[in-house]
Write a protein that holds these residues in place. Sequence first.
Motif, mmCIF file in Angstrom:
data_model
loop_
_atom_site.group_PDB
_atom_site.id
_atom_site.type_symbol
_atom_site.label_atom_id
_atom_site.label_comp_id
_atom_site.label_asym_id
_atom_site.label_seq_id
_atom_site.Cartn_x
_atom_site.Cartn_y
_atom_site.Cartn_z
ATOM 1 N N PRO A 220 -1.605 5.709 3.414
ATOM 2 C CA PRO A 220 -0.928 6.788 2.697
ATOM 3 C C PRO A 220 -1.802 8.040 2.688
ATOM 4 O O PRO A 220 -3.042 7.949 2.664
ATOM 5 N N VAL A 221 -1.187 9.202 2.696
ATOM 6 C CA VAL A 221 -1.938 10.460 2.768
ATOM 7 C C VAL A 221 -2.955 10.566 1.642
ATOM 8 O O VAL A 221 -4.071 11.061 1.831
ATOM 9 N N SER A 222 -2.603 10.054 0.477
ATOM 10 C CA SER A 222 -3.472 10.202 -0.693
ATOM 11 C C SER A 222 -4.795 9.461 -0.552
ATOM 12 O O SER A 222 -5.769 9.783 -1.248
ATOM 13 N N ILE A 223 -4.858 8.467 0.339
ATOM 14 C CA ILE A 223 -6.112 7.730 0.533
ATOM 15 C C ILE A 223 -6.554 7.768 1.989
ATOM 16 O O ILE A 223 -7.380 6.955 2.415
ATOM 17 N N GLY A 224 -6.029 8.709 2.756
ATOM 18 C CA GLY A 224 -6.368 8.793 4.174
ATOM 19 C C GLY A 224 -7.841 8.996 4.436
ATOM 20 O O GLY A 224 -8.372 8.539 5.453
ATOM 21 N N ARG A 225 -8.540 9.670 3.508
ATOM 22 C CA ARG A 225 -9.966 9.948 3.706
ATOM 23 C C ARG A 225 -10.797 8.667 3.753
ATOM 24 O O ARG A 225 -11.908 8.661 4.286
ATOM 25 N N LEU B 223 0.812 -1.207 0.000
ATOM 26 C CA LEU B 223 0.000 0.000 0.000
ATOM 27 C C LEU B 223 0.851 1.265 0.000
ATOM 28 O O LEU B 223 0.367 2.338 -0.377
ATOM 29 N N ASP B 224 2.104 1.165 0.419
ATOM 30 C CA ASP B 224 2.989 2.331 0.462
ATOM 31 C C ASP B 224 3.579 2.666 -0.900
ATOM 32 O O ASP B 224 4.161 3.737 -1.076
ATOM 33 N N SER B 225 3.435 1.768 -1.858
ATOM 34 C CA SER B 225 3.979 2.018 -3.192
ATOM 35 C C SER B 225 2.986 2.801 -4.040
ATOM 36 O O SER B 225 1.831 2.391 -4.184
ATOM 37 N N PRO B 226 3.402 3.934 -4.636
ATOM 38 C CA PRO B 226 2.505 4.698 -5.524
ATOM 39 C C PRO B 226 2.029 3.897 -6.724
ATOM 40 O O PRO B 226 1.032 4.258 -7.354
ATOM 41 N N ARG C 118 -3.919 2.922 -6.240
ATOM 42 C CA ARG C 118 -4.274 3.804 -7.361
ATOM 43 C C ARG C 118 -5.774 3.790 -7.614
ATOM 44 O O ARG C 118 -6.372 4.827 -7.924
ATOM 45 N N GLU C 119 -6.401 2.622 -7.482
ATOM 46 C CA GLU C 119 -7.854 2.548 -7.654
ATOM 47 C C GLU C 119 -8.572 3.425 -6.627
ATOM 48 O O GLU C 119 -9.506 4.159 -6.970
ATOM 49 N N ILE C 120 -8.139 3.336 -5.374
ATOM 50 C CA ILE C 120 -8.791 4.110 -4.320
ATOM 51 C C ILE C 120 -8.536 5.596 -4.499
ATOM 52 O O ILE C 120 -9.434 6.420 -4.287
ATOM 53 N N GLU C 121 -7.319 5.961 -4.907
ATOM 54 C CA GLU C 121 -7.012 7.370 -5.168
ATOM 55 C C GLU C 121 -7.935 7.928 -6.243
ATOM 56 O O GLU C 121 -8.504 9.023 -6.085
ATOM 57 N N MET C 122 -8.089 7.192 -7.330
ATOM 58 C CA MET C 122 -8.965 7.658 -8.407
ATOM 59 C C MET C 122 -10.410 7.776 -7.933
ATOM 60 O O MET C 122 -11.109 8.736 -8.253
ATOM 61 N N ALA C 123 -10.861 6.794 -7.165
ATOM 62 C CA ALA C 123 -12.249 6.800 -6.697
ATOM 63 C C ALA C 123 -12.508 7.966 -5.743
ATOM 64 O O ALA C 123 -13.532 8.662 -5.855
ATOM 65 N N LEU C 124 -11.595 8.206 -4.806
ATOM 66 C CA LEU C 124 -11.786 9.293 -3.840
ATOM 67 C C LEU C 124 -11.721 10.662 -4.510
ATOM 68 O O LEU C 124 -12.341 11.621 -4.032
#
Length: 296
Positions: free
Chosen positions: A124-129, A85-88, A94-100
Amino acid sequence: MLDGMEHVIFLSYRRVDTSGHAGRISDDLARHFGRSVTFRDIESITAGVDFVQALEQAVHAARVCIVLIGDTWLTETSADGARRLDSPEDHVRREIEMALNDSGLKVIPVLVEGASMPDEDDLPVSIGRLARLQAVELSESRWDYDMARLAAVLEGFGVGRELYRRLPHWRLVLSLVMVLAVALSGLYYWRSMMGLEQYTGLWYLPNGSYWSVREKNGRLWVDETHYESHQVWQQGPGEILDGELQVALELVFERTEFRFLHRLRLSADRQSLVGSVRRSDRSIEHPEVMTRRNPP
């Protein structure tokens, strides 16, 4: 690029963690909605296409993204021992980042294998929400009940409405005529059932807490009994506006400046209330489902 189906649910999962559960969920939702509604990479991407591009297309074409979380979802590592999960470049991340980041997409964490929601600091900060979103739990001991509850949440987000867009034109017209005929024939019955009495009674939350809804001075009044203390810990008035039950509950044993605002609609069989809840001092809404039947 994809298999030609219109998928309205993107199912994000890690294969080594929840591949079996993903297939089971996909099959159960297909039976519930009468057709395939979920996108799964293993069966929805045809051979020879760009995998990453196909995932991006599928995420942005969906209405809902289900993030399936099992007991190793957070800690799964790659061959070098680093947490995936720590790898960009991790495809789940990446799926969760795009969805959020897609404002038109609803994201629902779904917990299986007894997993719990990760803390925001563990992500990761990018999917913290993701950690702040209300989750739905699927347990083996009451799988059918939990799946029905998940399906009701999805219906509340509009899943199932796209079926008519897939019909040939003449079938669409015929379907609309049939729906109109049924609606007209049942109009009198519908009007007779739109009183407050259809909301009164006991409504059970998945955690075992329940609402007692009764008529009080021409309006509805709600008492929520806590599943552990078995005491009424929230209460407040409710009203029907545009076919929607709106309830404002405040804590009984503590004075606060906020209330819990519920917006719920009756299911077609009038056995479920489906909608959302939020604190009056916050903007984030969480999905909510209640049923007349006490969960096992």
